[in-house]
Design a protein around this motif. Structure first.
Motif, PDB file in Angstrom:
ATOM      1  N   TRP A  97      52.552  54.231  28.074  1.00  0.00           N
ATOM      2  CA  TRP A  97      52.947  52.918  27.567  1.00  0.00           C
ATOM      3  C   TRP A  97      52.086  51.774  28.071  1.00  0.00           C
ATOM      4  CZ3 TRP A  97      58.800  53.778  28.821  1.00  0.00           C
ATOM      5  CH2 TRP A  97      59.313  54.750  27.956  1.00  0.00           C
ATOM      6  N   ARG A  98      51.437  51.926  29.208  1.00  0.00           N
ATOM      7  CA  ARG A  98      50.729  50.800  29.809  1.00  0.00           C
ATOM      8  C   ARG A  98      49.337  50.561  29.231  1.00  0.00           C
ATOM      9  NH1 ARG A  98      50.473  53.827  35.317  1.00  0.00           N
ATOM     10  NH2 ARG A  98      48.698  55.186  34.977  1.00  0.00           N
ATOM     11  N   THR A  99      49.000  51.238  28.148  1.00  0.00           N
ATOM     12  CA  THR A  99      47.639  51.178  27.634  1.00  0.00           C
ATOM     13  C   THR A  99      47.410  50.168  26.511  1.00  0.00           C
ATOM     14  OG1 THR A  99      48.107  52.944  26.066  1.00  0.00           O
ATOM     15  CG2 THR A  99      47.228  53.597  28.230  1.00  0.00           C
ATOM     16  N   THR A 100      48.407  49.444  26.083  1.00  0.00           N
ATOM     17  CA  THR A 100      48.242  48.618  24.888  1.00  0.00           C
ATOM     18  C   THR A 100      49.131  47.369  24.924  1.00  0.00           C
ATOM     19  OG1 THR A 100      48.138  48.743  22.470  1.00  0.00           O
ATOM     20  CG2 THR A 100      50.011  49.832  23.536  1.00  0.00           C
ATOM     21  N   ASN A 101      48.992  46.540  23.900  1.00  0.00           N
ATOM     22  CA  ASN A 101      49.816  45.338  23.730  1.00  0.00           C
ATOM     23  C   ASN A 101      51.050  45.683  22.890  1.00  0.00           C
ATOM     24  OD1 ASN A 101      47.608  44.198  24.951  1.00  0.00           O
ATOM     25  ND2 ASN A 101      46.963  43.010  23.180  1.00  0.00           N
ATOM     26  N   TYR A 102      52.088  44.850  23.009  1.00  0.00           N
ATOM     27  CA  TYR A 102      53.350  45.096  22.308  1.00  0.00           C
ATOM     28  C   TYR A 102      53.889  43.821  21.676  1.00  0.00           C
ATOM     29  CZ  TYR A 102      53.602  49.573  24.690  1.00  0.00           C
ATOM     30  OH  TYR A 102      53.336  50.839  25.131  1.00  0.00           O
ATOM     31  N   TRP A 103      54.412  43.977  20.461  1.00  0.00           N
ATOM     32  CA  TRP A 103      55.177  42.885  19.859  1.00  0.00           C
ATOM     33  C   TRP A 103      56.479  42.708  20.625  1.00  0.00           C
ATOM     34  CZ3 TRP A 103      52.457  39.915  17.140  1.00  0.00           C
ATOM     35  CH2 TRP A 103      51.644  40.319  16.083  1.00  0.00           C
ATOM     36  N   ILE A 104      56.898  41.451  20.802  1.00  0.00           N
ATOM     37  CA  ILE A 104      58.241  41.130  21.270  1.00  0.00           C
ATOM     38  C   ILE A 104      58.920  40.323  20.168  1.00  0.00           C
ATOM     39  CG2 ILE A 104      57.677  41.281  23.718  1.00  0.00           C
ATOM     40  CD1 ILE A 104      57.515  38.210  23.794  1.00  0.00           C
ATOM     41  N   GLY A 105      60.196  40.065  20.309  1.00  0.00           N
ATOM     42  CA  GLY A 105      60.966  39.436  19.246  1.00  0.00           C
ATOM     43  C   GLY A 105      60.872  37.925  19.210  1.00  0.00           C
ATOM     44  N   LEU A 106      59.700  37.369  19.397  1.00  0.00           N
ATOM     45  CA  LEU A 106      59.517  35.915  19.400  1.00  0.00           C
ATOM     46  C   LEU A 106      58.532  35.531  18.312  1.00  0.00           C
ATOM     47  CD1 LEU A 106      60.402  33.359  20.939  1.00  0.00           C
ATOM     48  CD2 LEU A 106      58.414  33.687  22.440  1.00  0.00           C
ATOM     49  N   SER A 107      58.907  34.518  17.535  1.00  0.00           N
ATOM     50  CA  SER A 107      58.068  34.082  16.419  1.00  0.00           C
ATOM     51  C   SER A 107      58.374  32.629  16.088  1.00  0.00           C
ATOM     52  CB  SER A 107      58.359  34.962  15.202  1.00  0.00           C
ATOM     53  OG  SER A 107      57.841  34.410  14.021  1.00  0.00           O
ATOM     54  N   ASP A 108      57.368  31.930  15.580  1.00  0.00           N
ATOM     55  CA  ASP A 108      57.628  30.586  15.047  1.00  0.00           C
ATOM     56  C   ASP A 108      57.373  30.553  13.553  1.00  0.00           C
ATOM     57  OD1 ASP A 108      54.824  30.613  15.092  1.00  0.00           O
ATOM     58  OD2 ASP A 108      54.627  28.632  15.974  1.00  0.00           O
ATOM     59  N   GLU A 109      57.299  31.725  12.919  1.00  0.00           N
ATOM     60  CA  GLU A 109      57.027  31.816  11.487  1.00  0.00           C
ATOM     61  C   GLU A 109      58.143  31.224  10.618  1.00  0.00           C
ATOM     62  OE1 GLU A 109      54.801  34.875   8.626  1.00  0.00           O
ATOM     63  OE2 GLU A 109      56.476  35.745   9.713  1.00  0.00           O
ATOM     64  N   PRO A 110      59.424  31.515  10.882  1.00  0.00           N
ATOM     65  CA  PRO A 110      60.452  31.024   9.964  1.00  0.00           C
ATOM     66  C   PRO A 110      60.795  29.542  10.132  1.00  0.00           C
ATOM     67  CG  PRO A 110      61.475  32.293  11.704  1.00  0.00           C
ATOM     68  CD  PRO A 110      59.983  32.374  11.908  1.00  0.00           C
ATOM     69  N   VAL A 111      60.259  28.886  11.147  1.00  0.00           N
ATOM     70  CA  VAL A 111      60.562  27.470  11.394  1.00  0.00           C
ATOM     71  C   VAL A 111      59.257  26.697  11.549  1.00  0.00           C
ATOM     72  CG1 VAL A 111      62.827  27.888  12.430  1.00  0.00           C
ATOM     73  CG2 VAL A 111      60.811  27.961  13.864  1.00  0.00           C
ATOM     74  N   ALA A 112      59.345  25.504  12.066  1.00  0.00           N
ATOM     75  CA  ALA A 112      58.155  24.681  12.267  1.00  0.00           C
ATOM     76  C   ALA A 112      57.235  25.313  13.304  1.00  0.00           C
ATOM     77  CB  ALA A 112      58.564  23.282  12.716  1.00  0.00           C
ATOM     78  N   ASN A 113      55.932  25.187  13.080  1.00  0.00           N
ATOM     79  CA  ASN A 113      54.952  25.725  14.016  1.00  0.00           C
ATOM     80  C   ASN A 113      55.191  25.140  15.407  1.00  0.00           C
ATOM     81  OD1 ASN A 113      52.618  27.280  14.672  1.00  0.00           O
ATOM     82  ND2 ASN A 113      51.480  25.361  14.776  1.00  0.00           N
ATOM     83  N   GLY A 114      55.205  26.028  16.408  1.00  0.00           N
ATOM     84  CA  GLY A 114      55.407  25.586  17.790  1.00  0.00           C
ATOM     85  C   GLY A 114      56.843  25.661  18.259  1.00  0.00           C
ATOM     86  N   ILE A 115      57.788  25.902  17.346  1.00  0.00           N
ATOM     87  CA  ILE A 115      59.190  26.088  17.725  1.00  0.00           C
ATOM     88  C   ILE A 115      59.469  27.584  17.628  1.00  0.00           C
ATOM     89  CG2 ILE A 115      61.604  25.589  17.197  1.00  0.00           C
ATOM     90  CD1 ILE A 115      60.623  22.945  15.949  1.00  0.00           C
TER      91      ILE A 115
END
Length: 168
Positions: A97-115
């Motif tokens: 598992w320690r060999t790569t990057n992972y998505w987490i559940g954080l995004s600003d896509e559905p709202v204003a950029n930066g929120i």
């Protein structure tokens, strides 16, 4: 048998556990719900009272999010330093598992950029950005970056990455 993390040391080990026994009281009856952490890539955290599942396939952020939901969870919500450290330690202790990057559940896509909003619908108060990141006008989804001690970077949502689901 389940993988658990010791409260004091943070070290993973295998033990019998059934989760918290969260329950529902209705009409004088108690019904207990036990967290099911069975599965090769699922780890139980008694500190957070949750299971995480480290997914070894890669998907764009929206497909990763829907995969977690279909499996009865959500993309991981790393909304505190303690929870982030549990995730980071879990990844670092595994040669796979320690060999790569992972998505987490954080995004600003559905709202204003930066929120930034977590996959559970809450606004991010705890963050762990790589210095200068989290400000892009074209990158809306958040990854944990292995080479930066799993600090966060905003990335185009279409990029295929491994991801982590959370079950509570």
């Amino acid at each position: 048998m389940k993988n658990v993390v010791d409260n004091r040391s943070g070290v993973s080990s295998t033990a019998e556990c059934a989760g918290s026994g969260k329950g529902l009281r209705h009409f004088g009856f108690s019904i207990l719900f036990h967290l099911n952490c069975s599965g090769a890539n699922r780890i139980y955290s008694p500190i957070e009272d949750m299971c995480i599942e480290v997914m070894t396939t890669t998907k764009p952020w929206p497909k990763a999010d829907s995969t977690c939901k279909i499996r009865g969870g959500r993309l991981i919500v790393a909304d505190s330093e303690r929870k982030f450290n549990f995730i980071k330690t879990t990844l670092q202790e595994s040669a796979v598992w320690r060999t790569t990057n992972y998505w987490i559940g954080l995004s600003d896509e559905p709202v204003a950029n930066g929120i930034f909003i977590w996959s559970d619908g809450t606004r991010a108060s705890y963050t762990n950005w790589i210095p200068g990141e989290g400000k892009s006008a074209t990158e809306f989804c958040v990854e944990m970056v292995r080479s930066r001690d799993y600090q966060w970077n905003d990335n185009p949502c279409w990029a295929p990455l491994r991801f982590i689901c959370e079950y509570t």
